[in-house]
Design a protein around this motif. Structure first.
Motif, PDB file in Angstrom:
ATOM      1  N   GLY A 125       3.131 -30.564  49.854  1.00  0.00           N
ATOM      2  CA  GLY A 125       1.973 -31.433  49.717  1.00  0.00           C
ATOM      3  C   GLY A 125       1.889 -32.165  48.388  1.00  0.00           C
ATOM      4  N   ILE A 126       2.837 -31.900  47.491  1.00  0.00           N
ATOM      5  CA  ILE A 126       2.832 -32.523  46.170  1.00  0.00           C
ATOM      6  C   ILE A 126       3.909 -33.604  46.109  1.00  0.00           C
ATOM      7  N   VAL A 127       3.587 -34.725  45.485  1.00  0.00           N
ATOM      8  CA  VAL A 127       4.522 -35.837  45.336  1.00  0.00           C
ATOM      9  C   VAL A 127       5.036 -35.858  43.902  1.00  0.00           C
ATOM     10  N   VAL A 128       6.345 -35.870  43.739  1.00  0.00           N
ATOM     11  CA  VAL A 128       6.932 -35.940  42.401  1.00  0.00           C
ATOM     12  C   VAL A 128       7.684 -37.254  42.237  1.00  0.00           C
ATOM     13  N   ALA A 129       7.773 -37.698  40.988  1.00  0.00           N
ATOM     14  CA  ALA A 129       8.567 -38.876  40.659  1.00  0.00           C
ATOM     15  C   ALA A 129       9.567 -38.496  39.579  1.00  0.00           C
ATOM     16  N   LYS A 143      -0.984 -24.942  44.208  1.00  0.00           N
ATOM     17  CA  LYS A 143      -1.960 -23.840  44.159  1.00  0.00           C
ATOM     18  C   LYS A 143      -3.374 -24.381  43.960  1.00  0.00           C
ATOM     19  N   LEU A 144      -3.530 -25.316  43.024  1.00  0.00           N
ATOM     20  CA  LEU A 144      -4.852 -25.882  42.766  1.00  0.00           C
ATOM     21  C   LEU A 144      -5.334 -26.722  43.944  1.00  0.00           C
ATOM     22  N   LEU A 145      -4.412 -27.450  44.574  1.00  0.00           N
ATOM     23  CA  LEU A 145      -4.775 -28.256  45.735  1.00  0.00           C
ATOM     24  C   LEU A 145      -5.285 -27.381  46.870  1.00  0.00           C
ATOM     25  N   SER A 146      -4.659 -26.230  47.047  1.00  0.00           N
ATOM     26  CA  SER A 146      -5.050 -25.332  48.138  1.00  0.00           C
ATOM     27  C   SER A 146      -6.453 -24.761  47.950  1.00  0.00           C
ATOM     28  N   SER A 147      -6.911 -24.717  46.691  1.00  0.00           N
ATOM     29  CA  SER A 147      -8.253 -24.201  46.419  1.00  0.00           C
ATOM     30  C   SER A 147      -9.256 -25.314  46.148  1.00  0.00           C
ATOM     31  N   SER A 177      -9.228 -27.507  43.720  1.00  0.00           N
ATOM     32  CA  SER A 177      -9.558 -27.683  42.303  1.00  0.00           C
ATOM     33  C   SER A 177      -8.482 -28.432  41.533  1.00  0.00           C
ATOM     34  N   LEU A 178      -7.704 -29.276  42.228  1.00  0.00           N
ATOM     35  CA  LEU A 178      -6.657 -30.018  41.548  1.00  0.00           C
ATOM     36  C   LEU A 178      -7.237 -31.198  40.791  1.00  0.00           C
ATOM     37  N   ASN A 179      -7.173 -31.143  39.478  1.00  0.00           N
ATOM     38  CA  ASN A 179      -7.455 -32.300  38.638  1.00  0.00           C
ATOM     39  C   ASN A 179      -6.573 -32.198  37.407  1.00  0.00           C
ATOM     40  N   LEU A 180      -6.477 -33.292  36.659  1.00  0.00           N
ATOM     41  CA  LEU A 180      -5.510 -33.361  35.573  1.00  0.00           C
ATOM     42  C   LEU A 180      -5.788 -32.339  34.475  1.00  0.00           C
ATOM     43  N   ASN A 181      -7.039 -32.169  34.106  1.00  0.00           N
ATOM     44  CA  ASN A 181      -7.359 -31.246  33.025  1.00  0.00           C
ATOM     45  C   ASN A 181      -7.006 -29.809  33.381  1.00  0.00           C
ATOM     46  N   ILE A 182      -7.343 -29.406  34.603  1.00  0.00           N
ATOM     47  CA  ILE A 182      -7.052 -28.026  35.007  1.00  0.00           C
ATOM     48  C   ILE A 182      -5.552 -27.834  35.170  1.00  0.00           C
ATOM     49  N   LEU A 183      -4.856 -28.816  35.763  1.00  0.00           N
ATOM     50  CA  LEU A 183      -3.410 -28.692  35.950  1.00  0.00           C
ATOM     51  C   LEU A 183      -2.709 -28.586  34.594  1.00  0.00           C
ATOM     52  N   THR A 184      -3.103 -29.430  33.647  1.00  0.00           N
ATOM     53  CA  THR A 184      -2.501 -29.381  32.309  1.00  0.00           C
ATOM     54  C   THR A 184      -2.753 -28.033  31.656  1.00  0.00           C
ATOM     55  N   ALA A 185      -3.991 -27.557  31.756  1.00  0.00           N
ATOM     56  CA  ALA A 185      -4.339 -26.275  31.139  1.00  0.00           C
ATOM     57  C   ALA A 185      -3.567 -25.121  31.755  1.00  0.00           C
ATOM     58  N   ARG A 186      -3.479 -25.100  33.079  1.00  0.00           N
ATOM     59  CA  ARG A 186      -2.759 -24.005  33.754  1.00  0.00           C
ATOM     60  C   ARG A 186      -1.274 -24.033  33.407  1.00  0.00           C
ATOM     61  N   LEU A 187      -0.706 -25.225  33.387  1.00  0.00           N
ATOM     62  CA  LEU A 187       0.722 -25.335  33.099  1.00  0.00           C
ATOM     63  C   LEU A 187       1.024 -24.845  31.683  1.00  0.00           C
ATOM     64  N   LEU A 188       0.277 -25.316  30.711  1.00  0.00           N
ATOM     65  CA  LEU A 188       0.532 -24.918  29.327  1.00  0.00           C
ATOM     66  C   LEU A 188       0.221 -23.436  29.116  1.00  0.00           C
ATOM     67  N   ALA A 189      -0.821 -22.951  29.769  1.00  0.00           N
ATOM     68  CA  ALA A 189      -1.168 -21.532  29.631  1.00  0.00           C
ATOM     69  C   ALA A 189      -0.136 -20.626  30.283  1.00  0.00           C
ATOM     70  N   SER A 190       0.673 -21.182  31.188  1.00  0.00           N
ATOM     71  CA  SER A 190       1.686 -20.358  31.859  1.00  0.00           C
ATOM     72  C   SER A 190       2.845 -20.021  30.935  1.00  0.00           C
TER      73      SER A 190
END
Length: 395
Positions: A103-107, A351-355, A357-370
């Motif tokens: 469900g995610i599109v990458v470039a 994961k965020l899309l499934s719940s 809650s997908l937005n740029l701020n949360i995605l950035t935070a989750r990625l960096l926190a990982s």
């Protein structure tokens, strides 16, 4: 004398608050993101101040050369080792993640892709050439990076971090004659317009090449270096403005995350002080910059070529992925680490899309926190690795 410039315009924007750090109404943000245009024009230097004052112009920068973050240790892989998963896919925990990037599109903005490679069976690969050389990949770099992000298994070996991705946008921005900042900006614009959630870029500004081109025109070396530095700064600002527009659009269209390689110019194996900072465009605000890690018997360590000051790290040494014409190839570099981070970003996005809650701020935070440091060898410099080894969501 006229020179080619990139002009970033935002038509219909009520004001420039979003570019000056001020508050702006939602309608203004949406209008700014939706009306963005990229132009390339030959301009006289004397006309630049007036152009910059136009209310719809948010950035003007000279077109400068862009180059691959060139990989190291390139080897054909005739027969994979007796493993079923590359060490990079395992290191980021993608093999144990319940998410696949569905469900995610990458470039991937790179040297193109060999879309006929078995690693890309079942992927809707949409190609656009920004070089004038035609689609495809005569270099191999883009195919390798794409394989690491979303490649399917090849000869029983899992090479892809997010093999559930079904749609990929491939912007060929670097060809046999290299590329330019204009092609990169245009490709970012194209990718966002076509629904990219994650944009992966393993490329950088060719500052020495820019200086050389100016000296070939007869300019003295000291003046050429100064002029190239002006262009360098202007292009960093150009990419930052583009990132701000992408961020604004993420609030109204699809979430889009920009990820770039830190660069391979450091030489820590020769001397601890032989290191330089992250290269543009990855150094620009709004980009996630990526350093490269290598595997050792005692854990992970930063690759000696990896530029310092990146935000997060990924596997970048001895990475096996797809090769044009079929088969596999091994490469090393922050170019190889970047698609690992892009692939993990796609897993977090799913994961965020499934719940919901997908937005740029949360995605950035989750990625960096990982980012994890528990697997790194003792004595590492945090400035070299950012938050640590990127890690896929596990549930």
């Amino acid at each position: 004398m006229k020179e080619e410039h990139v002009i970033l315009r935002v038509k219909k924007a009520a004001n420039r608050d979003i570019f000056l750090g001020g508050a702006a109404k939602a309608s203004t943000l949406e209008a700014a993101a939706a009306s963005m245009t990229v132009e390339v024009d030959n301009l006289d230097r004397n006309n630049l101040p007036q152009l910059a004052r136009d209310t719809d112009v948010v950035a003007v920068a000279p077109v400068i050369p862009m180059k691959l973050v060139k990989p190291l240790d390139i080897q054909n892989v005739l027969q994979p080792a007796a493993h079923t998963i590359t060490w990079g896919v395992k290191a980021v925990g993608a093999d144990t993640s319940p998410f696949t990037g569905n469900g995610i599109v990458v470039a991937v903005l790179d040297t193109g892709i060999d879309a006929t490679h078995p690693a890309f069976v079942g992927v809707n690969v949409i190609q656009k050439d920004f070089t004038g050389e035609g689609n495809g990949d005569t270099n191999g770099h883009g195919t390798h990076c794409a394989g690491t992000i979303f490649g399917r298994d090849v000869n029983g070996l899992r090479i892809g971090v997010a093999p559930g991705i079904k749609k990929a946008l491939i912007g060929k921005v670097l060809g046999d004659n290299s590329g330019s900042s204009a092609s990169i900006i245009n490709a970012i614009h194209w990718a966002t317009q076509n629904g990219a959630n994650v944009i992966s870029m393993s490329l950088g500004i060719d500052f020495p090449g820019f200086v050389e081109s100016l000296t070939r025109s007869g300019m003295p070396i000291d003046l050429a270096t100064s002029k190239a530095l002006e262009g360098y700064r202007a292009n960093v600002q150009l990419f930052e403005k583009m990132a701000q527009l992408v961020q604004a659009g993420s609030s109204f269209f699809q979430t889009t995350l920009l990820i770039g390689a830190a660069g391979n110019e450091s030489r820590k194996d020769q001397h601890p002080d032989f290191e330089i900072a992250v290269s543009p465009p990855a150094v620009s605000n709004g980009f996630i910059s990526v350093a490269a890690l290598m595997e050792n018997a005692l854990g992970f360590s930063v690759a000696p070529f990896s530029n310092t000051g990146a935000m997060i790290s990924g596997p970048g040494v001895g990475i096996i992925s797809a090769k044009p014409g079929g088969g596999l190839q091994q490469m090393s570099g922050t170019s190889m680490a970047t698609p690992h981070v892009a692939g993990v970003a796609a897993l977090w996005a799913e994961k965020l899309l499934s719940s919901g809650s997908l937005n740029l701020n949360i995605l950035t935070a989750r990625l960096l926190a990982s980012g994890a440091t528990h697997g790194l060898m003792a004595g590492f410099d945090p400035f070299d690795v950012g938050t640590g080894m990127v890690t896929a969501p596990q549930g």
